[in-house]
Structures are given as C-alpha cells and as structure tokens.
Motif scaffolding. Structure first.
Motif, PDB file in Angstrom:
ATOM      1  N   ALA A  38      -6.166  10.095   7.022  1.00 46.93           N
ATOM      2  CA  ALA A  38      -4.928   9.179   6.955  1.00 46.93           C
ATOM      3  C   ALA A  38      -5.044   8.046   7.819  1.00 46.93           C
ATOM      4  CB  ALA A  38      -3.722  10.041   7.243  1.00 46.93           C
ATOM      5  N   ARG A  39      -5.314   8.206   9.028  1.00 46.18           N
ATOM      6  CA  ARG A  39      -5.228   7.273   9.974  1.00 46.18           C
ATOM      7  C   ARG A  39      -6.481   6.385   9.623  1.00 46.18           C
ATOM      8  NH1 ARG A  39      -4.110  11.446  14.078  1.00 46.18           N
ATOM      9  NH2 ARG A  39      -6.509  11.757  13.980  1.00 46.18           N
ATOM     10  N   ALA A  40      -7.571   6.837   9.156  1.00 46.54           N
ATOM     11  CA  ALA A  40      -8.690   6.098   8.851  1.00 46.54           C
ATOM     12  C   ALA A  40      -8.621   5.196   7.719  1.00 46.54           C
ATOM     13  CB  ALA A  40      -9.913   6.961   8.475  1.00 46.54           C
ATOM     14  N   ALA A  41      -7.826   5.652   6.789  1.00 48.53           N
ATOM     15  CA  ALA A  41      -7.288   5.009   5.534  1.00 48.53           C
ATOM     16  C   ALA A  41      -6.447   3.770   5.968  1.00 48.53           C
ATOM     17  CB  ALA A  41      -6.571   5.796   4.705  1.00 48.53           C
ATOM     18  N   ILE A  42      -5.331   4.058   7.053  1.00 50.69           N
ATOM     19  CA  ILE A  42      -4.457   3.022   7.274  1.00 50.69           C
ATOM     20  C   ILE A  42      -5.502   2.017   8.012  1.00 50.69           C
ATOM     21  CG2 ILE A  42      -2.771   2.458   8.928  1.00 50.69           C
ATOM     22  CD1 ILE A  42      -1.562   5.227   8.344  1.00 50.69           C
ATOM     23  N   LEU A  50      -0.643  -0.733  -4.363  1.00 55.10           N
ATOM     24  CA  LEU A  50      -2.178  -0.381  -4.200  1.00 55.10           C
ATOM     25  C   LEU A  50      -2.137   1.322  -3.954  1.00 55.10           C
ATOM     26  CD1 LEU A  50      -5.193  -0.754  -4.211  1.00 55.10           C
ATOM     27  CD2 LEU A  50      -4.923  -1.388  -1.923  1.00 55.10           C
ATOM     28  N   LEU A  51      -2.377   1.864  -4.733  1.00 55.36           N
ATOM     29  CA  LEU A  51      -2.320   3.532  -4.520  1.00 55.36           C
ATOM     30  C   LEU A  51      -3.569   3.842  -3.808  1.00 55.36           C
ATOM     31  CD1 LEU A  51      -0.818   5.982  -5.139  1.00 55.36           C
ATOM     32  CD2 LEU A  51      -1.949   6.360  -7.316  1.00 55.36           C
ATOM     33  N   VAL A  52      -3.406   4.508  -2.537  1.00 55.21           N
ATOM     34  CA  VAL A  52      -4.356   5.207  -1.706  1.00 55.21           C
ATOM     35  C   VAL A  52      -4.172   6.685  -1.714  1.00 55.21           C
ATOM     36  CG1 VAL A  52      -5.533   4.980   0.450  1.00 55.21           C
ATOM     37  CG2 VAL A  52      -4.646   2.781  -0.677  1.00 55.21           C
ATOM     38  N   ARG A  53      -5.101   7.584  -1.650  1.00 56.28           N
ATOM     39  CA  ARG A  53      -4.753   8.946  -1.600  1.00 56.28           C
ATOM     40  C   ARG A  53      -6.029   9.376  -0.733  1.00 56.28           C
ATOM     41  NH1 ARG A  53      -3.437  11.937  -6.233  1.00 56.28           N
ATOM     42  NH2 ARG A  53      -1.201  11.732  -5.479  1.00 56.28           N
ATOM     43  N   PRO A  54      -5.600   9.382   0.775  1.00 57.98           N
ATOM     44  CA  PRO A  54      -6.878   9.870   1.738  1.00 57.98           C
ATOM     45  C   PRO A  54      -6.785  11.360   1.339  1.00 57.98           C
ATOM     46  CG  PRO A  54      -4.835   8.594   2.903  1.00 57.98           C
ATOM     47  CD  PRO A  54      -4.640   8.964   1.419  1.00 57.98           C
ATOM     48  N   ALA A  55      -8.201  11.888   2.017  1.00 61.48           N
ATOM     49  CA  ALA A  55      -8.429  13.308   1.944  1.00 61.48           C
ATOM     50  C   ALA A  55      -7.466  13.617   3.017  1.00 61.48           C
ATOM     51  CB  ALA A  55      -9.799  13.368   2.564  1.00 61.48           C
ATOM     52  N   PRO A  56      -7.491  15.213   2.703  1.00 64.74           N
ATOM     53  CA  PRO A  56      -6.378  16.025   3.702  1.00 64.74           C
ATOM     54  C   PRO A  56      -6.834  15.784   4.916  1.00 64.74           C
ATOM     55  CG  PRO A  56      -6.864  17.250   1.669  1.00 64.74           C
ATOM     56  CD  PRO A  56      -7.841  15.956   1.564  1.00 64.74           C
ATOM     57  N   GLY A  57      -5.597  15.770   5.751  1.00 60.02           N
ATOM     58  CA  GLY A  57      -5.938  16.003   7.525  1.00 60.02           C
ATOM     59  C   GLY A  57      -5.411  14.484   8.083  1.00 60.02           C
ATOM     60  N   GLU A  58      -5.197  14.300   9.243  1.00 58.26           N
ATOM     61  CA  GLU A  58      -4.504  13.168   9.912  1.00 58.26           C
ATOM     62  C   GLU A  58      -5.652  12.344  10.093  1.00 58.26           C
ATOM     63  OE1 GLU A  58      -2.604  14.691  13.592  1.00 58.26           O
ATOM     64  OE2 GLU A  58      -0.953  15.776  12.354  1.00 58.26           O
ATOM     65  N   ALA A  59      -6.777  12.672  10.372  1.00 57.54           N
ATOM     66  CA  ALA A  59      -7.900  11.862  10.774  1.00 57.54           C
ATOM     67  C   ALA A  59      -8.181  10.797   9.469  1.00 57.54           C
ATOM     68  CB  ALA A  59      -9.123  12.611  11.285  1.00 57.54           C
ATOM     69  N   GLY A 103       0.918  -1.059  -0.070  1.00 54.51           N
ATOM     70  CA  GLY A 103      -0.067   0.075  -0.024  1.00 54.51           C
ATOM     71  C   GLY A 103       0.945   1.456  -0.233  1.00 54.51           C
ATOM     72  N   TYR A 104       0.494   2.076  -0.903  1.00 50.68           N
ATOM     73  CA  TYR A 104       1.464   3.466  -0.974  1.00 50.68           C
ATOM     74  C   TYR A 104       0.310   4.657  -0.842  1.00 50.68           C
ATOM     75  CZ  TYR A 104       3.941   7.398  -2.884  1.00 50.68           C
ATOM     76  OH  TYR A 104       4.484   8.710  -3.243  1.00 50.68           O
ATOM     77  N   LEU A 105       0.585   5.599   0.396  1.00 54.10           N
ATOM     78  CA  LEU A 105      -0.706   6.515   0.701  1.00 54.10           C
ATOM     79  C   LEU A 105       0.151   7.785   0.083  1.00 54.10           C
ATOM     80  CD1 LEU A 105      -1.486   4.405   3.005  1.00 54.10           C
ATOM     81  CD2 LEU A 105      -1.715   6.563   4.402  1.00 54.10           C
ATOM     82  N   ALA A 106      -0.164   7.982  -1.031  1.00 56.40           N
ATOM     83  CA  ALA A 106       0.402   8.808  -1.792  1.00 56.40           C
ATOM     84  C   ALA A 106       0.006  10.281  -1.258  1.00 56.40           C
ATOM     85  CB  ALA A 106      -0.113   9.023  -3.184  1.00 56.40           C
ATOM     86  N   PRO A 107       0.997  11.266  -1.354  1.00 51.86           N
ATOM     87  CA  PRO A 107       0.789  12.531  -0.824  1.00 51.86           C
ATOM     88  C   PRO A 107      -0.330  13.210  -1.622  1.00 51.86           C
ATOM     89  CG  PRO A 107       3.123  12.491  -1.387  1.00 51.86           C
ATOM     90  CD  PRO A 107       2.567  11.324  -1.886  1.00 51.86           C
ATOM     91  N   VAL A 108      -0.786  14.349  -1.197  1.00 48.16           N
ATOM     92  CA  VAL A 108      -2.190  15.170  -1.748  1.00 48.16           C
ATOM     93  C   VAL A 108      -1.266  15.844  -3.000  1.00 48.16           C
ATOM     94  CG1 VAL A 108      -3.658  16.995  -1.606  1.00 48.16           C
ATOM     95  CG2 VAL A 108      -3.383  15.246   0.323  1.00 48.16           C
ATOM     96  N   ASP A 109      -1.978  15.848  -4.304  1.00 44.90           N
ATOM     97  CA  ASP A 109      -1.399  16.423  -5.152  1.00 44.90           C
ATOM     98  C   ASP A 109      -2.195  16.953  -6.057  1.00 44.90           C
ATOM     99  OD1 ASP A 109       0.449  17.498  -6.696  1.00 44.90           O
ATOM    100  OD2 ASP A 109       1.513  15.419  -7.239  1.00 44.90           O
TER     101      ASP A 109
END
Length: 348
Positions: free
Chosen positions: A118-122, A107-116, A73-79
């Motif tokens: 990102a934690r939810a995606a993980i 597996l490319l994953v881009r969570p919505a901005p914000g720490e919450a 899993g790759y949590l891609a930075p917001v772009d």
C-alpha cells in the motif's frame, strides 16, 4: 486510409467558439472556468456555441495551467471478484459519480495485500503525479495508508475515522448510534429478549456496532440472550461466526424473540439458524441487518436493515479532498453522517 473511410474529425478550437459567439477567447474561457464572471445573456450565447460546435476543453492544457490532474486516486480494499463486497461496490459507484460532478475521474488502484504494498502504491502515484489526491475506505486504527499520505503531505479523504495524531480528513457514520436505533426499533415492537449476531472480524466499525447494541439494550432494560454456557460460541455470539452458535442461541424457552445482525451477510446465517430450529423469520423471531445491500429486498421475508448514505458520503469525501487540493479551509474535525433504518417484513 481504408477506401471510403472518413478522415478523423478535427477538434474545434476555442478561437472558433469565440468567433461563432462573437466574443473574445477570454470570455469563452470564463464561461468554462468562471461562469459567474460572465453576463447571463453572453453565457447563454457562448454555451450554445460550445454545444453546437462540439467543443471540448484540452484537459492537458488545463492541468498545466491549474496544476490539477482532475483525477482522484482510490485505493480499493482487497476483495474477491467471485464474492464481492456489495457495500463497497456501491460506494465505488457513488464515488465515481461524485467525482464526475466535480469534473474529476477516479483512478482505481488495488495494491497487493500488506502495508508495504500500500505504501509503495501511494509513493508511485505521488512520484508519477497521476492524481490530485487519494481516497481511502475501510480505514483501520493506525492505518498505514493514511499515515503514508499524511507524512508525504498528499491530500487525502478517508471513509472511516483516522487516529487523533493524524489529520481528521474523514467522513463516517456513527455505527453505535445506528445500532442503538435498531434496538429501539425492536423494543418498540415489544421485544424484551434480544440477541446479537456478529462475525469474528476484529474491525473498529463492527466493535462500535456491538457496543452500541449492548449499551442501548442495557439502557432500555432488555435481556440480552447469549448461547448456553459451554455451548457453541460461548461466551457470546459476538466473535462466533456461523450457524451452529446461532442455533444454540435460539433453543430453549428463554430464546430471544429478536436478533440484530452486525451486517446483512450475518443476517443470512440468522435466517438459516431460525429455520433450522423450526421457527419462522419475522413472525417467530424478528431479524435486522446492517448495510441495506440489494439482497435485503430479495430475501423472504424482506430484511430490515440500516442504510448507509453512500452518495452523501462520497460527495462529502470528494469535496473534502478537493478543498485540500485547492488550498481552501478544511474542517478540523471529521464529519459524521446519519444512517436510516429501513423497516421491512423481517421485524415488523
């Protein structure tokens, strides 16, 4: 079925490969999973049968047997898709290739901005058992993604340094040392008055570049030229983005003869400011960038820049992650890889 259409081709079985090669099913399995256990002549015969019959292992069965999903899993930075970060696009390409070399996909994953988010995606990836582990990039101090993965016991590897209280599962470059290389390059070309161009971004790798520039300039006894007191961007270029403060930096008899930019995009502002002041890039004011993105080769003159070893970084991250997944020994410290200064016409 549509008239004339061929029925779907039946998948070749491991038993058929074994029969064609004249070996046991276990030997075929060893050929695929532990080739060092197979005699070279037998290995060649089984491999030929696999290619001839077009056999493809059942990945779902393999995952059940080994516990590996063979997915990273790759949590891609917001772009911004209309203005993408060329460095991170290149890193993603390198990561996909490095994973494939180890028999994994990304597996490319881009969570919505914000720490919450990102934690939810993980949490979702872990609960769904979709990945063997996670790769992070653009890692910040006290990064919530890294803390969440470490707290949940999820294997991870970070492009960027984690804090001392977290596992040191990271690969990075020495940004300060890379910028010191730039300063030495400019000094070797005879430049004694130098400037530094930076954005306002408060990022750890940018701070390291700024510190590396100033420390090496002091060590070599160079004059670091700042904008005029009270002028645009005072007290320094660092933290003052845009062309106006750079133009102020380039005015007067004591202007710098060379400007190092914290990134290739910052170097574009330097080019514009130099030309707006009636000077010439390269012959009038030397310029360097950082990242060696493709635009460096297409600028006129071509831009000297620091090249990051993206393929080596991606390979090291994948190896580090899979070592955790497989219960192997993992280094206690992070890994620092060397950069390369690619010299072009802008600073020759």
């Amino acid at each position: 079925m549509t008239q004339g259409a061929r029925p779907p081709r039946r998948a070749t079985t491991i038993a058929e490969v074994a029969n064609a090669a004249g070996v046991s099913r276990q030997t075929v399995s060893n050929t695929l999973n532990a080739p060092h256990r197979v005699h070279p002549d037998t290995l060649a015969r089984v491999t030929a049968a696999i290619e001839e019959l077009g056999y493809r292992p059942d990945q779902s069965a393999r995952s059940l047997r080994t516990g590996e999903r063979r997915t990273i899993g790759y949590l891609a930075p917001v772009d911004d898709p209309f203005d993408p970060n060329p460095l991170m696009a290149g890193f993603l390409e390198a990561l996909v290739d490095a994973a494939a070399a180890e028999g994994h996909r990304v597996l490319l994953v881009r969570p919505a901005p914000g720490e919450a988010a990102a934690r939810a995606a993980i949490d979702e990836l872990v609960a769904a058992r979709q990945v063997d582990g996670l790769v992070f990039a653009d890692v910040l101090h006290d990064d919530a993604r890294v803390a969440r993965a470490a707290g949940a016991g999820v294997p991870f590897a970070a492009f960027g340094r984690t804090t001392a209280d977290l596992p040191q599962h990271w690969v990075d470059i020495d940004n300060g040392a890379a910028m010191a290389d730039v300063v030495r390059h400019l000094a070797a070309r005879g430049h004694r008055r130098v400037g530094f161009a930076a954005s306002a971004a408060d990022l750890p790798w940018m701070a390291a570049r700024r510190e590396g520039f100033h420390a090496e300039a002091r060590r070599l006894g160079l004059d670091v030229v700042q904008p005029p007191p009270g002028g645009p961007g005072a007290p320094g270029v660092a933290g003052a983005p845009g062309v106006a403060p750079l133009r102020a930096l380039l005015r007067g008899p004591d202007r710098p003869t060379a400007v190092a930019a914290e990134s290739d995009l910052s170097a574009l502002d330097v080019y514009e400011a130099i030309r707006a002041e009636g000077l010439a890039v390269g012959r009038g004011v030397a310029v360097t960038g950082f990242h060696d993105t493709p635009l460096c080769r297409h600028l006129h003159p071509a831009l000297t820049s620091v090249r990051l070893p993206l393929r080596a970084i991606a390979s090291a991250l994948v190896r580090l992650l899979l070592a955790q997944v497989r219960g192997q020994t993992v280094p206690a410290a992070g890994q620092v890889l060397a950069t390369e200064l690619v010299v072009r016409t802008s600073s020759e």
